[in-house]
Design a protein around this motif. Sequence first.
Motif, PDB file in Angstrom:
ATOM      1  N   ILE A   1      -3.406  -0.266 -12.806  1.00 12.87           N
ATOM      2  CA  ILE A   1      -3.464  -0.045 -14.245  1.00 12.87           C
ATOM      3  C   ILE A   1      -2.752  -1.203 -14.933  1.00 12.87           C
ATOM      4  O   ILE A   1      -1.601  -1.511 -14.613  1.00 12.87           O
ATOM      5  N   GLU A   2      -3.458  -1.835 -15.850  1.00 20.00           N
ATOM      6  CA  GLU A   2      -2.926  -2.979 -16.593  1.00 20.00           C
ATOM      7  C   GLU A   2      -2.308  -4.024 -15.666  1.00 20.00           C
ATOM      8  O   GLU A   2      -1.135  -4.379 -15.798  1.00 20.00           O
ATOM      9  N   PRO A   3      -3.112  -4.534 -14.710  1.00 13.04           N
ATOM     10  CA  PRO A   3      -2.570  -5.553 -13.806  1.00 13.04           C
ATOM     11  C   PRO A   3      -2.311  -6.867 -14.535  1.00 13.04           C
ATOM     12  O   PRO A   3      -3.048  -7.236 -15.452  1.00 13.04           O
ATOM     13  N   GLY A   4      -1.251  -7.524 -14.145  1.00 13.53           N
ATOM     14  CA  GLY A   4      -0.919  -8.837 -14.688  1.00 13.53           C
ATOM     15  C   GLY A   4      -0.650  -9.794 -13.553  1.00 13.53           C
ATOM     16  O   GLY A   4      -0.778  -9.435 -12.378  1.00 13.53           O
ATOM     17  N   PRO A   5      -0.260 -11.008 -13.865  1.00 10.55           N
ATOM     18  CA  PRO A   5      -0.034 -12.004 -12.814  1.00 10.55           C
ATOM     19  C   PRO A   5       1.179 -11.678 -11.931  1.00 10.55           C
ATOM     20  O   PRO A   5       1.240 -12.103 -10.787  1.00 10.55           O
ATOM     21  N   ARG A   6       2.146 -10.898 -12.452  1.00  3.83           N
ATOM     22  CA  ARG A   6       3.358 -10.594 -11.701  1.00  3.83           C
ATOM     23  C   ARG A   6       3.359  -9.170 -11.169  1.00  3.83           C
ATOM     24  O   ARG A   6       3.870  -8.902 -10.086  1.00  3.83           O
ATOM     25  N   MET A   7       2.825  -8.240 -11.953  1.00  2.53           N
ATOM     26  CA  MET A   7       2.880  -6.827 -11.556  1.00  2.53           C
ATOM     27  C   MET A   7       1.865  -6.036 -12.363  1.00  2.53           C
ATOM     28  O   MET A   7       1.325  -6.535 -13.351  1.00  2.53           O
ATOM     29  N   SER A   8       1.629  -4.817 -11.924  1.00  6.18           N
ATOM     30  CA  SER A   8       0.792  -3.878 -12.656  1.00  6.18           C
ATOM     31  C   SER A   8       1.702  -2.871 -13.352  1.00  6.18           C
ATOM     32  O   SER A   8       2.790  -2.557 -12.855  1.00  6.18           O
ATOM     33  N   ALA A   9       1.248  -2.338 -14.482  1.00  8.82           N
ATOM     34  CA  ALA A   9       2.018  -1.295 -15.171  1.00  8.82           C
ATOM     35  C   ALA A   9       2.038  -0.023 -14.338  1.00  8.82           C
ATOM     36  O   ALA A   9       2.979   0.760 -14.414  1.00  8.82           O
ATOM     37  N   GLY A  10       0.989   0.162 -13.545  1.00 10.73           N
ATOM     38  CA  GLY A  10       0.922   1.326 -12.676  1.00 10.73           C
ATOM     39  C   GLY A  10      -0.046   1.091 -11.542  1.00 10.73           C
ATOM     40  O   GLY A  10      -0.916   0.219 -11.619  1.00 10.73           O
ATOM     41  N   VAL A  11       0.117   1.877 -10.480  1.00 11.88           N
ATOM     42  CA  VAL A  11      -0.775   1.816  -9.327  1.00 11.88           C
ATOM     43  C   VAL A  11      -1.075   3.248  -8.897  1.00 11.88           C
ATOM     44  O   VAL A  11      -0.165   4.068  -8.785  1.00 11.88           O
ATOM     45  N   VAL A  12      -2.368   3.519  -8.687  1.00 13.03           N
ATOM     46  CA  VAL A  12      -2.788   4.825  -8.192  1.00 13.03           C
ATOM     47  C   VAL A  12      -3.257   4.632  -6.752  1.00 13.03           C
ATOM     48  O   VAL A  12      -4.123   3.793  -6.480  1.00 13.03           O
ATOM     49  N   HIS A  13      -2.652   5.396  -5.833  1.00 14.09           N
ATOM     50  CA  HIS A  13      -3.041   5.351  -4.428  1.00 14.09           C
ATOM     51  C   HIS A  13      -3.103   6.782  -3.933  1.00 14.09           C
ATOM     52  O   HIS A  13      -2.114   7.521  -4.049  1.00 14.09           O
ATOM     53  N   GLY A  14      -4.238   7.166  -3.417  1.00  9.29           N
ATOM     54  CA  GLY A  14      -4.402   8.554  -2.997  1.00  9.29           C
ATOM     55  C   GLY A  14      -4.232   9.463  -4.205  1.00  9.29           C
ATOM     56  O   GLY A  14      -4.845   9.244  -5.239  1.00  9.29           O
ATOM     57  N   ASN A  15      -3.367  10.433  -4.094  1.00  7.52           N
ATOM     58  CA  ASN A  15      -3.107  11.364  -5.190  1.00  7.52           C
ATOM     59  C   ASN A  15      -1.782  11.081  -5.892  1.00  7.52           C
ATOM     60  O   ASN A  15      -1.214  11.967  -6.533  1.00  7.52           O
ATOM     61  N   THR A  16      -1.295   9.848  -5.771  1.00  7.32           N
ATOM     62  CA  THR A  16       0.003   9.508  -6.330  1.00  7.32           C
ATOM     63  C   THR A  16      -0.115   8.339  -7.303  1.00  7.32           C
ATOM     64  O   THR A  16      -0.849   7.386  -7.050  1.00  7.32           O
ATOM     65  N   VAL A  17       0.632   8.441  -8.401  1.00  9.62           N
ATOM     66  CA  VAL A  17       0.689   7.393  -9.419  1.00  9.62           C
ATOM     67  C   VAL A  17       2.104   6.821  -9.421  1.00  9.62           C
ATOM     68  O   VAL A  17       3.072   7.571  -9.522  1.00  9.62           O
ATOM     69  N   TYR A  18       2.200   5.520  -9.299  1.00 11.61           N
ATOM     70  CA  TYR A  18       3.479   4.820  -9.324  1.00 11.61           C
ATOM     71  C   TYR A  18       3.511   3.953 -10.578  1.00 11.61           C
ATOM     72  O   TYR A  18       2.658   3.081 -10.733  1.00 11.61           O
ATOM     73  N   LEU A  19       4.453   4.206 -11.468  1.00 11.08           N
ATOM     74  CA  LEU A  19       4.577   3.377 -12.659  1.00 11.08           C
ATOM     75  C   LEU A  19       5.699   2.366 -12.465  1.00 11.08           C
ATOM     76  O   LEU A  19       6.760   2.697 -11.920  1.00 11.08           O
ATOM     77  N   ALA A  20       5.457   1.156 -12.935  1.00  7.95           N
ATOM     78  CA  ALA A  20       6.501   0.136 -12.955  1.00  7.95           C
ATOM     79  C   ALA A  20       7.574   0.571 -13.944  1.00  7.95           C
ATOM     80  O   ALA A  20       7.348   1.447 -14.790  1.00  7.95           O
ATOM     81  N   GLY A  21       8.731  -0.031 -13.859  1.00  4.16           N
ATOM     82  CA  GLY A  21       9.784   0.256 -14.822  1.00  4.16           C
ATOM     83  C   GLY A  21       9.315  -0.075 -16.231  1.00  4.16           C
ATOM     84  O   GLY A  21       8.789  -1.166 -16.477  1.00  4.16           O
TER      85      GLY A  21
END
Length: 116
Positions: free
Chosen positions: A7-27
Amino acid sequence: MSSIRRIEPGPRMSAGVVHGNTVYLAGQVGNPGDDVAAQTKTVLDTIDRLLAEAGTDKSRILSAQIWLADMANFGTMNTVWDAWVDKANPPARATGESKLATPAHLVEIIIVAALP
């Protein structure tokens, strides 16, 4: 094999990543120069938006890590958090003090959530 959606990937990091049934948000951080209450509100609004984009909401948050530039702001941040958090489904949470990206950043929140 589970797919990975960014989600909202950029050159350094994404704002979030969805893998399987889990969502990981960046700080997430607020607007530098705002007070801790306003920064916390901005962060929580951003979290709501990113969770919605991922297909979930705050009732499905599994854990939250909160970093404050100064623990003296713990009570103020908690006032905003307590008004926002899903009271029927509070996540596991940790709060600590840390230097953030700039001295003007007062709070950063990292979220892990489940998809429905």
